[in-house]
Design a protein around this motif. Structure first.
Motif, PDB file in Angstrom:
ATOM      1  N   SER A 130     -24.752 -36.155  26.783  1.00 45.49           N
ATOM      2  CA  SER A 130     -25.393 -37.443  27.039  1.00 45.49           C
ATOM      3  C   SER A 130     -24.667 -38.464  26.166  1.00 45.49           C
ATOM      4  N   PHE A 131     -24.836 -39.739  26.454  1.00 46.11           N
ATOM      5  CA  PHE A 131     -24.220 -40.742  25.584  1.00 46.11           C
ATOM      6  C   PHE A 131     -24.893 -40.730  24.213  1.00 46.11           C
ATOM      7  N   ILE A 132     -26.212 -40.519  24.189  1.00 45.05           N
ATOM      8  CA  ILE A 132     -26.963 -40.492  22.937  1.00 45.05           C
ATOM      9  C   ILE A 132     -27.666 -39.146  22.780  1.00 45.05           C
ATOM     10  N   GLY A 133     -27.500 -38.536  21.620  1.00 41.75           N
ATOM     11  CA  GLY A 133     -28.119 -37.241  21.352  1.00 41.75           C
ATOM     12  C   GLY A 133     -27.584 -36.663  20.060  1.00 41.75           C
ATOM     13  N   PRO A 134     -28.024 -35.480  19.665  1.00 43.47           N
ATOM     14  CA  PRO A 134     -27.481 -34.829  18.468  1.00 43.47           C
ATOM     15  C   PRO A 134     -25.996 -34.510  18.681  1.00 43.47           C
ATOM     16  N   ARG A 135     -25.238 -34.446  17.607  1.00 41.98           N
ATOM     17  CA  ARG A 135     -23.806 -34.150  17.728  1.00 41.98           C
ATOM     18  C   ARG A 135     -23.633 -32.720  18.231  1.00 41.98           C
ATOM     19  N   PRO A 136     -22.726 -32.498  19.201  1.00 41.18           N
ATOM     20  CA  PRO A 136     -22.463 -31.117  19.654  1.00 41.18           C
ATOM     21  C   PRO A 136     -21.832 -30.314  18.525  1.00 41.18           C
ATOM     22  N   GLY A 159     -24.893 -35.576  22.144  1.00 44.04           N
ATOM     23  CA  GLY A 159     -24.438 -36.916  22.503  1.00 44.04           C
ATOM     24  C   GLY A 159     -23.135 -37.336  21.847  1.00 44.04           C
ATOM     25  N   ILE A 160     -22.495 -38.338  22.445  1.00 44.00           N
ATOM     26  CA  ILE A 160     -21.310 -38.940  21.837  1.00 44.00           C
ATOM     27  C   ILE A 160     -21.717 -39.654  20.551  1.00 44.00           C
ATOM     28  N   THR A 161     -22.880 -40.290  20.596  1.00 39.73           N
ATOM     29  CA  THR A 161     -23.408 -40.959  19.414  1.00 39.73           C
ATOM     30  C   THR A 161     -24.861 -40.550  19.201  1.00 39.73           C
ATOM     31  N   GLY A 162     -25.342 -40.770  17.984  1.00 42.55           N
ATOM     32  CA  GLY A 162     -26.713 -40.365  17.663  1.00 42.55           C
ATOM     33  C   GLY A 162     -27.084 -40.805  16.257  1.00 42.55           C
TER      34      GLY A 162
END
Length: 211
Positions: A130-136, A159-162
């Protein structure tokens, strides 16, 4: 499931598709061409992309895509220096740019400007992120979380950012980072997404915490 929750998830899914598509076409593709030209001009061998298996939604593995900011044999270089490798682990799996022998000539620049993250829009378009979420995260990083925390962390797409990215990024270490990453699945909402989105723009423009 409440109607508001259904609407939020539907909106986020649609927003992710749109962001993934625009980010891939407008950012990832043009940047790929420029980085390819620079790397070939400097004589770097191999792909301009770096891929690595990360843990995603419900524990499903996927290959994250980034622009390669390190030399091809980066892993070997790190493992060959036991002292440096231990520092890398102790430093929450990071090294300061001035101490990292693995970085390419533009590696620090594309990290600091977050350009290395652009190919992840492809992961978003694929539905893996997702664009926003916890870092993979990596498998080994899951050890920093309890079993219950792991289930919570992996209950949403990475996400990419979070929260971690907009709260200091590489300057934030475990276990504080764990609390930041868990904040999102505990408090996920449209309001929080807007807040993180605006803070992300600020962080990228200021170039804070990225290395």
């Amino acid at each position: 499931m409440e109607i508001s929750e259904v609407l939020y998830k539907s909106f986020k899914q649609l927003a992710d598709f749109f962001i993934g598509l625009v980010g891939t076409v407008v950012l990832a593709f043009p940047a790929s061409l420029i980085i390819f030209i620079i790397y070939k001009a400097k004589g770097y061998k191999g792909s301009i992309f770096f891929t690595q298996y990360r843990v995603g939604l419900n524990g499903k593995k996927f290959k994250i895509i980034k622009f390669r900011s390190m030399v091809e044999n980066a892993e070997e270089i790190l493992l060959a220096n036991k002292e440096l490798h231990q520092k890398y682990i102790d430093n929450s799996y990071k090294l300061p740019p001035n101490e990292d022998p693995r970085l390419t000539i533009i590696g620090n620049f594309i990290r600091k400007t977050s350009i290395d993250e652009f190919p992840q829009f492809i992961n978003v378009l694929r539905g893996e992120m997702s664009f926003i979420g916890p870092r993979p995260i990596l498998d080994k990083e899951l050890e920093e979380y309890s079993q219950e925390e792991q289930e919570l962390l992996l209950s949403v797409k990475p996400g990419i950012t979070g929260m971690w990215q907009v709260s200091g990024r590489s300057e934030v270490y475990y276990p504080e980072r764990c609390e930041m990453e868990l904040y999102y699945p505990r408090n996920q909402s449209f309001k929080l997404d807007v807040k993180i989105f605006l803070l992300t723009i600020k962080q990228v423009l200021l170039g804070k915490g990225a290395h």
